[in-house]
Scaffold this motif. Structure first.
Motif: not given
Length: 258
Positions: A112-119, A143-150, A159-168
């Motif tokens: 069981n895991s929870k990540f806060n991811f910002t790209l 090599g082991v999958d421990i979390g998924d998101g989208s 010439k654009n910079t976009t910040t994306l946030k999600t919970v994995i």
């Protein structure tokens, strides 16, 4: 004096008579007579002029084909050079801005895991736009999958910079004994930390001027991440300075994807 008379024939030993003017003696047939066949077609060798003409036609065909291929390659090279000079195309850039692990529980059957991811996605092009489908995100440890998101689909302007946030997250994801042993070994060897890799998979459509291309698959891989497993309620944060993200095209050729 009387003339002598010679006998015209003489008796053979078997009682038959043979004459001097008997039929001509027979001889064995010659090789020419044996192989002489009037029905056999007469061989007429091809004249040297016809042979030279056929060879010259073949050489001319090969020459013109080679010249045509060279011309096509030159035109393609010129068109590519002109396109590069006008548009100066560059791949989009991706970087990890933040990765936090707020929950991680490894059991005997799963994780069981929870990540806060910002790209952060950057488009360095002045005349090229990108249109992204929804982006699938996976976090892997050895090599082991421990979390998924989208991430949702979005348009990436020039010439654009976009910040994306999600919970994995991973909620009771089943793992086999080998995968669980691998994760436990990583946590032990990394002094409570995990070596992580983030993978993003999506399809993108490119707009150049008024022309849009077909969708092309891309894969983004971000490596060099080390993140400690939280021991309390406070989340742990990965150091992002050494994280490198690589963008690869995924082109499908018949049944294979390269």
């Amino acid at each position: 004096m009387a003339d002598r008379v010679y006998p015209a024939a003489k008796a053979a030993a078997n009682g038959t008579t043979t004459t001097a003017a008997a039929a001509n003696p027979t001889f064995p047939p010659t090789k020419g007579q044996l192989y002489n066949n009037t029905t056999r077609p007469v061989y007429r060798p091809q004249s040297p002029s016809k042979r030279r003409h056929s060879r010259s036609c073949c050489c001319s065909c090969c020459l013109w084909t080679t010249l045509f291929i060279i011309l096509i390659l030159v035109l393609v090279a010129v068109a590519g050079a002109v396109f590069w000079v006008i548009y100066r195309p560059h791949r989009p850039n991706f970087s990890v801005s933040s990765l936090q692990l707020s929950h991680f529980n490894l059991t005997s059957t799963g994780v069981n895991s929870k990540f806060n991811f910002t790209l952060v996605a950057r488009n360095p092009n002045k005349k090229i736009k990108f249109f992204y489908d929804p982006i699938n995100v996976s976090v892997l440890s050895d090599g082991v999958d421990i979390g998924d998101g989208s991430f949702p689909s979005f348009e990436h302007g020039t010439k654009n910079t976009t910040t994306l946030k999600t919970v994995i997250s991973s909620s009771g994801q089943s793992l086999d004994a080998t995968q669980i042993s691998t994760l436990k070994s990583d946590i032990k060897n990394q002094n409570g930390g995990l070596p992580l890799k983030v993978q993003l998979n999506t399809k993108v459509k490119v707009k150049v001027g008024g022309l849009k291309t077909k969708k092309v698959g891309i894969k983004v891989t971000c490596e060099g991440i080390k993140l400690a497993v939280p021991t309390g309620k406070a989340p742990t944060t990965a150091t992002t300075s050494n994280i490198q993200c690589k963008v690869d095209l995924r082109i499908k050729i018949w049944k294979w994807t390269v």
